[in-house]
Motif scaffolding. Structure first.
Motif, PDB file in Angstrom:
ATOM      1  N   ARG A  35     -21.217   1.063  26.553  1.00 45.79           N
ATOM      2  CA  ARG A  35     -20.331   0.329  25.655  1.00 45.79           C
ATOM      3  C   ARG A  35     -18.923   0.301  26.208  1.00 45.79           C
ATOM      4  O   ARG A  35     -18.412   1.287  26.717  1.00 45.79           O
ATOM      5  CB  ARG A  35     -20.322   0.981  24.268  1.00 45.79           C
ATOM      6  N   ASP A  36     -18.299  -0.861  26.106  1.00 42.97           N
ATOM      7  CA  ASP A  36     -16.902  -1.049  26.461  1.00 42.97           C
ATOM      8  C   ASP A  36     -16.252  -1.743  25.279  1.00 42.97           C
ATOM      9  O   ASP A  36     -16.349  -2.959  25.129  1.00 42.97           O
ATOM     10  CB  ASP A  36     -16.785  -1.899  27.730  1.00 42.97           C
ATOM     11  N   ARG A  80     -16.031  -3.397  22.033  1.00 44.40           N
ATOM     12  CA  ARG A  80     -16.973  -4.104  21.151  1.00 44.40           C
ATOM     13  C   ARG A  80     -18.113  -4.753  21.925  1.00 44.40           C
ATOM     14  O   ARG A  80     -18.928  -5.463  21.351  1.00 44.40           O
ATOM     15  CB  ARG A  80     -16.220  -5.165  20.364  1.00 44.40           C
ATOM     16  N   SER A  81     -18.169  -4.499  23.215  1.00 43.87           N
ATOM     17  CA  SER A  81     -19.205  -5.107  24.059  1.00 43.87           C
ATOM     18  C   SER A  81     -20.098  -4.040  24.673  1.00 43.87           C
ATOM     19  O   SER A  81     -19.699  -2.892  24.814  1.00 43.87           O
ATOM     20  CB  SER A  81     -18.560  -5.891  25.209  1.00 43.87           C
ATOM     21  N   ILE A  82     -21.289  -4.471  25.041  1.00 47.57           N
ATOM     22  CA  ILE A  82     -22.113  -3.636  25.903  1.00 47.57           C
ATOM     23  C   ILE A  82     -22.057  -4.279  27.278  1.00 47.57           C
ATOM     24  O   ILE A  82     -21.914  -5.493  27.407  1.00 47.57           O
ATOM     25  CB  ILE A  82     -23.580  -3.510  25.414  1.00 47.57           C
ATOM     26  N   ARG A 130     -22.076  -8.950  29.794  1.00 46.32           N
ATOM     27  CA  ARG A 130     -21.464  -8.376  28.602  1.00 46.32           C
ATOM     28  C   ARG A 130     -22.038  -9.105  27.384  1.00 46.32           C
ATOM     29  O   ARG A 130     -22.088 -10.323  27.363  1.00 46.32           O
ATOM     30  CB  ARG A 130     -19.952  -8.536  28.621  1.00 46.32           C
ATOM     31  N   ALA A 187     -21.799  -5.791  21.038  1.00 46.10           N
ATOM     32  CA  ALA A 187     -22.490  -4.559  20.652  1.00 46.10           C
ATOM     33  C   ALA A 187     -23.125  -4.665  19.272  1.00 46.10           C
ATOM     34  O   ALA A 187     -24.262  -4.224  19.070  1.00 46.10           O
ATOM     35  CB  ALA A 187     -21.536  -3.371  20.701  1.00 46.10           C
ATOM     36  N   GLY A 212     -26.617  -2.269  21.820  1.00 41.49           N
ATOM     37  CA  GLY A 212     -25.339  -2.017  21.167  1.00 41.49           C
ATOM     38  C   GLY A 212     -25.481  -1.131  19.947  1.00 41.49           C
ATOM     39  O   GLY A 212     -24.654  -0.246  19.703  1.00 41.49           O
ATOM     40  N   LEU A 221     -25.633   2.305  21.067  1.00 38.12           N
ATOM     41  CA  LEU A 221     -24.345   2.766  21.575  1.00 38.12           C
ATOM     42  C   LEU A 221     -23.305   2.981  20.477  1.00 38.12           C
ATOM     43  O   LEU A 221     -22.282   3.624  20.712  1.00 38.12           O
ATOM     44  CB  LEU A 221     -23.820   1.778  22.616  1.00 38.12           C
ATOM     45  N   LEU A 222     -23.553   2.461  19.301  1.00 42.54           N
ATOM     46  CA  LEU A 222     -22.632   2.635  18.175  1.00 42.54           C
ATOM     47  C   LEU A 222     -23.034   3.788  17.255  1.00 42.54           C
ATOM     48  O   LEU A 222     -22.333   4.100  16.296  1.00 42.54           O
ATOM     49  CB  LEU A 222     -22.558   1.330  17.361  1.00 42.54           C
TER      50      LEU A 222
END
Length: 163
Positions: free
Chosen positions: A2-3, A5-7, A28, A31, A37, A40-41
């Motif tokens: 994750r970066d 709000r994006s994966i 990209r 997320a 995503g 990752l959240l």
């Protein structure tokens, strides 16, 4: 990984069977609207998720996209309890994904590992084996990052010396 709000896809392996995918290393995606995503959240609190997504309505990519940060939080908490995500047609209607978290030695989710199936529905006879492979592989990556599940229980360190 994750970066914000994006994966971001940092690695990809392709099966020998033909499968056209526009996702490559460096791609990209949002997320909140993807299976990876969601994984990752998982570690974010509701307050952290609301700070990441302060808008009243989230951008919609499919019928399955959560519409609010609160709805997203409810989904990722169920995913966390289950230990993996299986979603048919979550981001794209013709693709299903199974994903599991990769954790570091602190127990934090640092990456997500997923298997994408080029079908709207996964063959029920293959489902358990596929989920097990994804979870085992994510577990092996986590072990390489020095994650020890026996030290963590729902994100909390457990006393291993209880008598």
């Amino acid at each position: 990984m994750r970066d914000g709000r994006s994966i971001v896809y940092v690695a990809k392996a392709v099966s020998p069977r033909p499968f056209a995918s526009s996702v490559n290393v460096g791609t990209r995606l949002p997320a909140h609207a993807t299976v990876l995503g969601r994984v990752l959240l998982e570690d974010l609190s509701l307050a952290e998720l609301r700070a990441l997504y302060p808008e009243a309505q989230l951008e919609v990519f499919s019928d399955s996209t959560p519409r609010t940060a609160d709805a997203l939080f409810a989904i990722v908490q169920r995913d966390r309890e289950r230990g993996y995500v299986l979603q048919e047609g979550f981001f794209e209607s013709s693709i299903s994904t199974i994903a599991a978290p990769v954790r570091d030695r602190t127990g934090k989710v640092v990456a997500a590992l997923g298997a994408t199936i080029p079908a709207a529905h996964i063959d029920p006879e293959q489902l358990d084996a596929m989920v097990e492979k994804v979870r085992n592989t994510a577990g092996e990556l986590s072990r390489l990052l020095d994650y020890r599940p026996s030290l963590h229980s729902a994100g909390k360190v457990v006393n291993l010396y209880r008598e």
